[in-house]
Structures are given as C-alpha cells and as structure tokens.
Scaffold this active site. Sequence first.
Site, mmCIF file in Angstrom:
data_model
loop_
_atom_site.group_PDB
_atom_site.id
_atom_site.type_symbol
_atom_site.label_atom_id
_atom_site.label_comp_id
_atom_site.label_asym_id
_atom_site.label_seq_id
_atom_site.Cartn_x
_atom_site.Cartn_y
_atom_site.Cartn_z
ATOM 1 N N CYS A 132 57.039 3.506 23.597
ATOM 2 C CA CYS A 132 56.875 4.863 23.060
ATOM 3 C C CYS A 132 55.408 5.270 22.883
ATOM 4 C CB CYS A 132 57.625 5.008 21.744
ATOM 5 S SG CYS A 132 57.477 3.593 20.647
ATOM 6 N N HIS A 252 55.021 9.323 16.345
ATOM 7 C CA HIS A 252 53.803 8.509 16.325
ATOM 8 C C HIS A 252 52.579 9.420 16.507
ATOM 9 C CE1 HIS A 252 56.330 5.093 16.532
ATOM 10 N NE2 HIS A 252 56.268 4.819 17.817
HETATM 11 N N1 LIG Z 1 62.974 3.323 18.601
HETATM 12 C C1 LIG Z 1 62.046 3.557 19.492
HETATM 13 O O1 LIG Z 1 61.092 4.311 19.302
HETATM 14 C C2 LIG Z 1 62.146 2.912 20.808
HETATM 15 C C3 LIG Z 1 61.397 3.423 21.812
HETATM 16 C C4 LIG Z 1 61.500 2.857 23.061
HETATM 17 C C5 LIG Z 1 62.327 1.772 23.243
HETATM 18 N N2 LIG Z 1 63.044 1.276 22.254
HETATM 19 C C6 LIG Z 1 63.906 0.141 22.518
HETATM 20 O O2 LIG Z 1 65.250 0.549 22.566
HETATM 21 C C7 LIG Z 1 66.075 -0.470 22.031
HETATM 22 C C8 LIG Z 1 66.940 0.078 20.909
HETATM 23 O O3 LIG Z 1 66.142 0.629 19.898
HETATM 24 P P1 LIG Z 1 66.753 1.441 18.678
HETATM 25 O O4 LIG Z 1 65.567 1.944 17.930
HETATM 26 O O5 LIG Z 1 67.764 2.430 19.156
HETATM 27 O O6 LIG Z 1 67.485 0.248 17.868
HETATM 28 P P2 LIG Z 1 68.705 0.316 16.832
HETATM 29 O O7 LIG Z 1 68.750 1.617 16.116
HETATM 30 O O8 LIG Z 1 68.598 -0.940 16.046
HETATM 31 O O9 LIG Z 1 70.014 0.224 17.772
HETATM 32 C C9 LIG Z 1 70.338 -0.909 18.533
HETATM 33 C C10 LIG Z 1 71.535 -0.616 19.425
HETATM 34 O O10 LIG Z 1 71.765 -1.745 20.263
HETATM 35 C C11 LIG Z 1 73.114 -2.183 20.102
HETATM 36 N N3 LIG Z 1 73.215 -3.646 20.264
HETATM 37 C C12 LIG Z 1 72.622 -4.611 19.518
HETATM 38 N N4 LIG Z 1 72.971 -5.832 19.970
HETATM 39 C C13 LIG Z 1 73.789 -5.637 21.015
HETATM 40 C C14 LIG Z 1 74.499 -6.513 21.899
HETATM 41 N N5 LIG Z 1 74.420 -7.835 21.792
HETATM 42 N N6 LIG Z 1 75.275 -5.966 22.873
HETATM 43 C C15 LIG Z 1 75.369 -4.611 22.997
HETATM 44 N N7 LIG Z 1 74.738 -3.736 22.186
HETATM 45 C C16 LIG Z 1 73.956 -4.245 21.206
HETATM 46 C C17 LIG Z 1 73.482 -1.761 18.698
HETATM 47 O O11 LIG Z 1 74.897 -1.732 18.573
HETATM 48 P P3 LIG Z 1 75.644 -1.988 17.147
HETATM 49 O O12 LIG Z 1 75.852 -0.622 16.555
HETATM 50 O O13 LIG Z 1 76.920 -2.629 17.573
HETATM 51 O O14 LIG Z 1 74.761 -2.866 16.319
HETATM 52 C C18 LIG Z 1 72.839 -0.369 18.669
HETATM 53 O O15 LIG Z 1 73.616 0.561 19.391
HETATM 54 C C19 LIG Z 1 65.124 -1.591 21.615
HETATM 55 O O16 LIG Z 1 65.037 -2.524 22.658
HETATM 56 C C20 LIG Z 1 63.802 -0.918 21.442
HETATM 57 O O17 LIG Z 1 62.755 -1.807 21.701
HETATM 58 C C21 LIG Z 1 62.993 1.840 21.033
#
Ligand SMILES: NC(=O)c1ccc[n+]([C@@H]2O[C@H](COP(=O)([O-])OP(=O)(O)OC[C@H]3O[C@@H](n4cnc5c(N)ncnc54)[C@H](OP(=O)(O)O)[C@@H]3O)[C@@H](O)[C@H]2O)c1
Length: 348
Positions: A132, A252
């Site tokens: 991001c 950010h």
């Molecule tokens: N937030 C940001 O600014 C941002 C920006 C770019 C990239 N990312 C990346 O995007 C990803 C998710 O970020 P987020 O902020 O959305 O995190 P989050 O709010 O913690 O959500 C995580 C998601 O992944 C699912 N998940 C976790 N373990 C899993 C598994 N074993 N199999 C299938 N699904 C699973 C969760 O499902 P449950 O509901 O079942 O737990 C939930 O839907 C991360 O890798 C992060 O690095 C984030």
Amino acid sequence: MTMNKKYNVAVVGATGAVGQKIIHYLEEKPFQVNNITLLSSKRSAGKKMTFDGKEITVKEATSDSFKDIDIAFFSAGGAVSKQLAPEAVKSGAIVVDNTSAYRMDENVPLVVPEVNAEDVKNHQGIIANPNCSTIQMVVALKPIQEAYGLNRVIVSTYQAVSGAGLAAQDELIEQTKQFLNEEEMEANILPAGADKKHYPIAFNALPQIDVFDESGYTKEELKMINETKKIMHEPSLQVAATCVRLPVLTSHSESVYVETANADVDVEDFRNTLKNGAGIIVEDDPSTQTYPTPLSASNKKEVFVGRIRSDFDQNNGFHFWVVSDNLVKGAAWNTVQIAETLVKNNLV
Ligand SMILES: NC(=O)c1ccc[n+]([C@@H]2O[C@H](COP(=O)([O-])OP(=O)(O)OC[C@H]3O[C@@H](n4cnc5c(N)ncnc54)[C@H](OP(=O)(O)O)[C@@H]3O)[C@@H](O)[C@H]2O)c1
C-alpha cells in the site's frame, strides 16, 4: 474490451478489511461479473454477505474452489496465496494477489495501472498488487520520472492501523477506550503480529512496521525500496524509507524528498507536472492551509499531494506530502483496476 462478456470471479479473504472493499468496487461494475465466489478460512465459512443486493454464503477456500473462475482476487495473507494461488492458476483463473508472496518474483508483474499498466501483458497466471505505501508513492513519482528523470527518493511514512488488518483497527479503538478510562492499554498485535514485543499504538508512534531484517530496515521499508525500483523499471534508482505507524484508522501519509535528474526544474513547473499526473489530485495552498490529510483522503480512489516545495540547499531537490486511502488505492481499488486492465486488453 469484450463488452458483453461476463466474468466469474472469486475473492479469497472476502471477510477481511481489503476483501470487503474489493467486493464494494466490483459492485461498481468496472466489468460485468457473472458469478462471485466469496472465500475465507474455516472461521467465517457459512457467514452471509451481499453482492449487488444478492445474499452470498461465504465458503472455506480450498484447492477445489476455483473451477470455472476467470479472475481470483487473493487477500488472505501470504501463506494462503502461496498455497492456493498456484491451484487457482491450474484451474484456469488469473490471480490478482494482494499479498507480498509473489511481488518480487521475476515472472510476476507488479502493477500500478497509472504507472506500468503494460506490464500486465507479461503475466504467467499471477499478477501482484504492490504494498500500500509503495502504490501511493509511485503514482506521485511517475509524472516526475517522465518529465525530469529521478535520481533519488527518500520517504518517511505516517501509516494507518488498517494496513495491519481489521484486528489492528479494533486494537486502536480498544486501547483508546482503555486510556480514556485510565485503564492499562492491552497490546497484542502492533507493531507486528509476528514479532515478540507489542506496544500500544493509541496516543503513540511506532517506528516499526512488519519485522526487522538483519540490515536494520523493516520488511515494510524494504518493500518500499525494492518494489519502487521494480514498478518504475529503474533498478539503480536510489530509494530509502523509514516507516512509522500512527494512531490513524485509515489512509497513509508520506513525506517524500526527491532529487530529479534534470537540475533545472522550477517548483511551479514541478507542481503542474504533479497536477497533470494520472490518478493524482494536488491540494496545495499554504495561504488557505490547504493540504491533504488521512481524514480528507479516506474512501477516495485518488492519490492526494500537497506541501510541494523546493529544497533550500539542493537545486534538484523537492519535498512533498502524499496521502491516500491504503485500503482503497493502496489495496482493493488498485487490485480491481488491475483486473479491469486485463479485461480491457482482452487478456482474460
Ligand atoms: N490492509 C491493507 O492495507 C493491505 C494492503 C495491501 C495488502 N494487504 C494484504 O492483504 C491481506 C489481507 O489483509 P486485510 O487487511 O484484509 O486482513 P484481515 O482484515 O485480517 O482479513 C484477512 C482475511 O483473510 C482470511 N483468511 C485468513 N486465513 C485464511 C486461510 N487460512 N484461508 C482462507 N482465508 C483466510 C480471513 O478470513 P476469516 O474471516 O475466516 O478469518 C479474512 O477474510 C494481507 O496479506 C495483507 O498483507 C493489506
């Protein structure tokens, strides 16, 4: 674009901070969705979500989840992408991956459509969405690179907790309540869930995002350095980063210093170059205290730039302030834009 074609899409991590936003931007119909499959871990399987007014039951993501899927958005952490993205590709889907699992893989394009849209054409099944904090910076750097050339970039970030997921947002809110109730603040997630020590983020600033590398830089800082060079096709560009987490919910901010290759650039020309850059809105007028902030940039798709100044000592040096919503342009919207670029180029 094949206007009538409708696409089957899957969202892995549909219940997360980024996944929910991806669903929202797909509802805006950048291309036609025929069928959407919402996937999560076992924990959320069975949960009901809506897409376009229709109720959809979330399913557990497995290697069998991708039959007949054209585009699979992955946003469930690097381990899930490593395990399931190759399975999705085997089933015939194109993966747009939001995690860091494949970003530096030389066979995987790392794409910000305003900067290097043409790189999507080189995909071999997986396209990566950058980090991001990198995305918003390279959108601002692109017109500067094109107009004057770039020698050096030094960035300090002021990052929101939503970059660490929904649980980190909850942690900030809980700690704020605890502090105001004169209770001890409980820290379990930040600065990095995977690290040993945790510090409160409420009323604080943490100069650590993700874990440290043996160089003394954090992984977030190394992502900004390495991803910027890859996206901008400039392996020798000098980039340094210091990444800091603040008690901000979303968006950010970055203080960016650049040195241009052309040493004869006027600051008004520099400002106009930024104004004309794709995906950029310049909000910059000290006389009216006009500049972007995390609150003003939240829920918007653009990258906002203000505080544009020449360096006093370095004749090719410029400073500016860049703000963007890390869940929107920094994640979900850029991901959906990558898919839109694939569709427009008949690559899916
Ligand atoms: N937030 C940001 O600014 C941002 C920006 C770019 C990239 N990312 C990346 O995007 C990803 C998710 O970020 P987020 O902020 O959305 O995190 P989050 O709010 O913690 O959500 C995580 C998601 O992944 C699912 N998940 C976790 N373990 C899993 C598994 N074993 N199999 C299938 N699904 C699973 C969760 O499902 P449950 O509901 O079942 O737990 C939930 O839907 C991360 O890798 C992060 O690095 C984030």
